[in-house]
Design a protein around this motif. Structure first.
Motif, PDB file in Angstrom:
ATOM      1  N   TYR A 109       7.540   3.330   1.126  1.00 25.10           N
ATOM      2  CA  TYR A 109       6.198   2.856   0.773  1.00 25.10           C
ATOM      3  C   TYR A 109       5.061   3.713   1.322  1.00 25.10           C
ATOM      4  O   TYR A 109       3.931   3.520   0.929  1.00 25.10           O
ATOM      5  CB  TYR A 109       6.040   1.392   1.198  1.00 25.10           C
ATOM      6  CG  TYR A 109       5.858   1.217   2.679  1.00 25.10           C
ATOM      7  CD1 TYR A 109       6.852   1.598   3.558  1.00 25.10           C
ATOM      8  CD2 TYR A 109       4.688   0.711   3.191  1.00 25.10           C
ATOM      9  CE1 TYR A 109       6.679   1.479   4.913  1.00 25.10           C
ATOM     10  CE2 TYR A 109       4.504   0.577   4.547  1.00 25.10           C
ATOM     11  CZ  TYR A 109       5.498   0.960   5.394  1.00 25.10           C
ATOM     12  OH  TYR A 109       5.328   0.858   6.730  1.00 25.10           O
ATOM     13  N   ASP A 130      12.851   1.615   0.553  1.00 25.51           N
ATOM     14  CA  ASP A 130      11.452   1.356   0.200  1.00 25.51           C
ATOM     15  C   ASP A 130      10.607   2.434   0.875  1.00 25.51           C
ATOM     16  O   ASP A 130      10.330   2.368   2.066  1.00 25.51           O
ATOM     17  CB  ASP A 130      11.069  -0.047   0.704  1.00 25.51           C
ATOM     18  CG  ASP A 130       9.619  -0.391   0.408  1.00 25.51           C
ATOM     19  OD1 ASP A 130       8.912   0.462  -0.150  1.00 25.51           O
ATOM     20  OD2 ASP A 130       9.200  -1.503   0.750  1.00 25.51           O
ATOM     21  N   TRP A 140       5.164 -10.450  10.469  1.00 29.30           N
ATOM     22  CA  TRP A 140       6.171  -9.525   9.952  1.00 29.30           C
ATOM     23  C   TRP A 140       7.574  -9.837  10.473  1.00 29.30           C
ATOM     24  O   TRP A 140       8.542  -9.201  10.057  1.00 29.30           O
ATOM     25  CB  TRP A 140       5.817  -8.089  10.348  1.00 29.30           C
ATOM     26  CG  TRP A 140       4.732  -7.503   9.519  1.00 29.30           C
ATOM     27  CD1 TRP A 140       3.390  -7.636   9.710  1.00 29.30           C
ATOM     28  CD2 TRP A 140       4.892  -6.698   8.343  1.00 29.30           C
ATOM     29  NE1 TRP A 140       2.722  -6.954   8.739  1.00 29.30           N
ATOM     30  CE2 TRP A 140       3.611  -6.371   7.897  1.00 29.30           C
ATOM     31  CE3 TRP A 140       5.997  -6.213   7.647  1.00 29.30           C
ATOM     32  CZ2 TRP A 140       3.397  -5.588   6.761  1.00 29.30           C
ATOM     33  CZ3 TRP A 140       5.794  -5.432   6.525  1.00 29.30           C
ATOM     34  CH2 TRP A 140       4.498  -5.127   6.099  1.00 29.30           C
ATOM     35  N   SER A 155       0.578   1.665  -5.605  1.00 25.03           N
ATOM     36  CA  SER A 155      -0.451   0.749  -5.097  1.00 25.03           C
ATOM     37  C   SER A 155      -1.293   1.380  -4.002  1.00 25.03           C
ATOM     38  O   SER A 155      -2.508   1.237  -3.976  1.00 25.03           O
ATOM     39  CB  SER A 155       0.196  -0.518  -4.539  1.00 25.03           C
ATOM     40  OG  SER A 155       0.845  -1.202  -5.564  1.00 25.03           O
ATOM     41  N   LYS A 156      -0.624   2.063  -3.062  1.00 23.06           N
ATOM     42  CA  LYS A 156      -1.374   2.618  -1.935  1.00 23.06           C
ATOM     43  C   LYS A 156      -1.989   3.964  -2.277  1.00 23.06           C
ATOM     44  O   LYS A 156      -3.062   4.296  -1.818  1.00 23.06           O
ATOM     45  CB  LYS A 156      -0.454   2.781  -0.726  1.00 23.06           C
ATOM     46  CG  LYS A 156      -0.211   1.489   0.024  1.00 23.06           C
ATOM     47  CD  LYS A 156       0.396   1.813   1.380  1.00 23.06           C
ATOM     48  CE  LYS A 156       0.563   0.569   2.221  1.00 23.06           C
ATOM     49  NZ  LYS A 156       1.484  -0.396   1.604  1.00 23.06           N
ATOM     50  N   THR A 203      13.098   0.615   5.306  1.00 22.97           N
ATOM     51  CA  THR A 203      11.923   1.487   5.149  1.00 22.97           C
ATOM     52  C   THR A 203      12.117   2.666   6.113  1.00 22.97           C
ATOM     53  O   THR A 203      11.504   2.724   7.171  1.00 22.97           O
ATOM     54  CB  THR A 203      10.617   0.713   5.484  1.00 22.97           C
ATOM     55  OG1 THR A 203      10.782   0.025   6.743  1.00 22.97           O
ATOM     56  CG2 THR A 203      10.273  -0.313   4.440  1.00 22.97           C
ATOM     57  N   THR A 210       5.797   2.504  -5.239  1.00 20.69           N
ATOM     58  CA  THR A 210       4.734   2.098  -6.166  1.00 20.69           C
ATOM     59  C   THR A 210       3.534   3.035  -5.981  1.00 20.69           C
ATOM     60  O   THR A 210       3.493   3.837  -5.045  1.00 20.69           O
ATOM     61  CB  THR A 210       4.238   0.642  -5.928  1.00 20.69           C
ATOM     62  OG1 THR A 210       3.366   0.626  -4.787  1.00 20.69           O
ATOM     63  CG2 THR A 210       5.383  -0.317  -5.725  1.00 20.69           C
TER      64      THR A 210
HETATM   65  C1  PLP Z   1       6.982  -2.403   3.192  1.00 23.86           C
HETATM   66  C2  PLP Z   1       6.167  -2.280   1.936  1.00 23.86           C
HETATM   67  N1  PLP Z   1       6.759  -1.894   0.806  1.00 23.86           N
HETATM   68  C3  PLP Z   1       6.063  -1.753  -0.335  1.00 23.86           C
HETATM   69  C4  PLP Z   1       4.719  -1.993  -0.404  1.00 23.86           C
HETATM   70  C5  PLP Z   1       3.991  -1.801  -1.692  1.00 23.86           C
HETATM   71  O1  PLP Z   1       3.998  -2.972  -2.389  1.00 23.86           O
HETATM   72  P1  PLP Z   1       2.999  -3.219  -3.623  1.00 23.86           P
HETATM   73  O2  PLP Z   1       2.992  -2.000  -4.441  1.00 23.86           O
HETATM   74  O3  PLP Z   1       3.573  -4.410  -4.296  1.00 23.86           O
HETATM   75  O4  PLP Z   1       1.655  -3.478  -3.008  1.00 23.86           O
HETATM   76  C6  PLP Z   1       4.060  -2.410   0.742  1.00 23.86           C
HETATM   77  C7  PLP Z   1       2.623  -2.711   0.682  1.00 23.86           C
HETATM   78  O5  PLP Z   1       2.008  -3.107   1.627  1.00 23.86           O
HETATM   79  C8  PLP Z   1       4.787  -2.550   1.949  1.00 23.86           C
HETATM   80  O6  PLP Z   1       4.180  -2.931   3.086  1.00 23.86           O
END
Ligand code: PLP
Length: 258
Positions: free
Chosen positions: A73, A71, A220, A103-104, A38, A101
């Motif tokens: 994210y 990633d 974590w 998602s956030k 990340t 994604t």
């Molecule tokens: C390190 C990391 N990657 C990716 C994601 C996104 O994952 P998702 O879309 O499955 O919630 C997150 C979400 O918390 C994350 O902490």
């Protein structure tokens, strides 16, 4: 855990103030096929991969014909300054598989993600995606494409970053007024480091019973590594009218746990 259940043998590599320790990774996993990182903001501590380490990671991937899985994210919700460019956008992009994604930035319930990969991998990745899960709803994909194309997504991100920055300042100011010693800002979170031995997982469970959804930092860390203790507070759902009372409540719980 996801990698293990897919039959991959993951090797945890330490992260310091510059990000992943690439030299250590080379020693610990000399035959690694890929590195999952990340680099924009390390999850969960928030450190960005330094330019020297970015180069070291790309050099490793090139020399060993391995892949970097990036990633990214939090790139769209970088609250301080500009986000560093993705590894997938610069020199070395031919070794990078970039995943993200919505998602956030929008909502987890839309269930959409994306991969940016070198052209040579597209066919294989498409086949894999086909077999791994039901394809996401077409209507949602088309609606999101239009949402982006018409500029709404970027306006939404700008507004969201502003709101989250305000919420984070409010949370940090409140914690400071409550005399909480150190609060590390990391991504969309604030971390309250705790002394080693503090049971952050137990605190998180107790807090949850009081409707405070904090999470433990120790969760974590890889199995077998020396986990650090801490409380992670998300900033995205802060309610300004409740933040003061919630902080007091949490601090009372923390004192009774230590
Ligand atoms: C390190 C990391 N990657 C990716 C994601 C996104 O994952 P998702 O879309 O499955 O919630 C997150 C979400 O918390 C994350 O902490």
């Amino acid at each position: 855990m996801a990698l293990e259940s897919a039959g991959v043998h993951p090797v945890p590599v330490a992260v310091d103030h510059e990000g992943i320790d690439v030299a250590q990774g080379r020693v610990m996993a000399p035959a690694a096929a890929s590195a999952l990182v990340t680099p924009g903001q390390q999850a969960p501590m928030g450190v960005s991969l330094s330019p020297a380490r970015r180069k070291a990671l790309i050099d490793w991937a090139r020399e060993s014909h391995s892949w970097i899985i990036e990633d990214d994210y939090l790139a769209e919700l970088h609250l301080e300054g500009r986000a560093l460019p993705a590894l997938a956008s610069g020199d070395g992009a031919d070794r990078v598989i970039h995943i993200g994604t919505f998602s956030k930035t929008l909502a987890p319930m839309i269930g959409l993600g994306f991969i940016v990969a070198p052209r040579g991998l597209v066919k294989r990745l498409t086949e894999m995606a086909w077999w791994l899960a039901t394809p996401p709803n077409n209507a949602v994909q088309i609606a999101l494409t239009r949402f982006m194309r018409d500029g709404h997504y970027f306006r939404h991100l700008r507004r969201t970053r502003q709101i989250y920055t305000e919420r984070r300042s409010l949370l940090c100011d409140t914690l400071q007024r409550c005399n909480v010693p150190v609060a590390l800002g990391a991504g969309l979170s604030v971390i309250l480091p705790q002394p080693s031995g503090f049971d952050d997982a137990r605190l998180a469970l107790q807090a949850r019973e009081a409707l405070l959804a904090v999470s433990p930092l120790s969760a974590w860390f890889a199995k077998g590594s020396r986990a650090r203790s801490g409380i992670i507070l998300g900033v995205a759902n802060i309610r300004s009218e409740r933040v003061e009372a919630d902080c007091h409540h949490l601090l009372t719980l923390m004192r009774s746990t230590s």
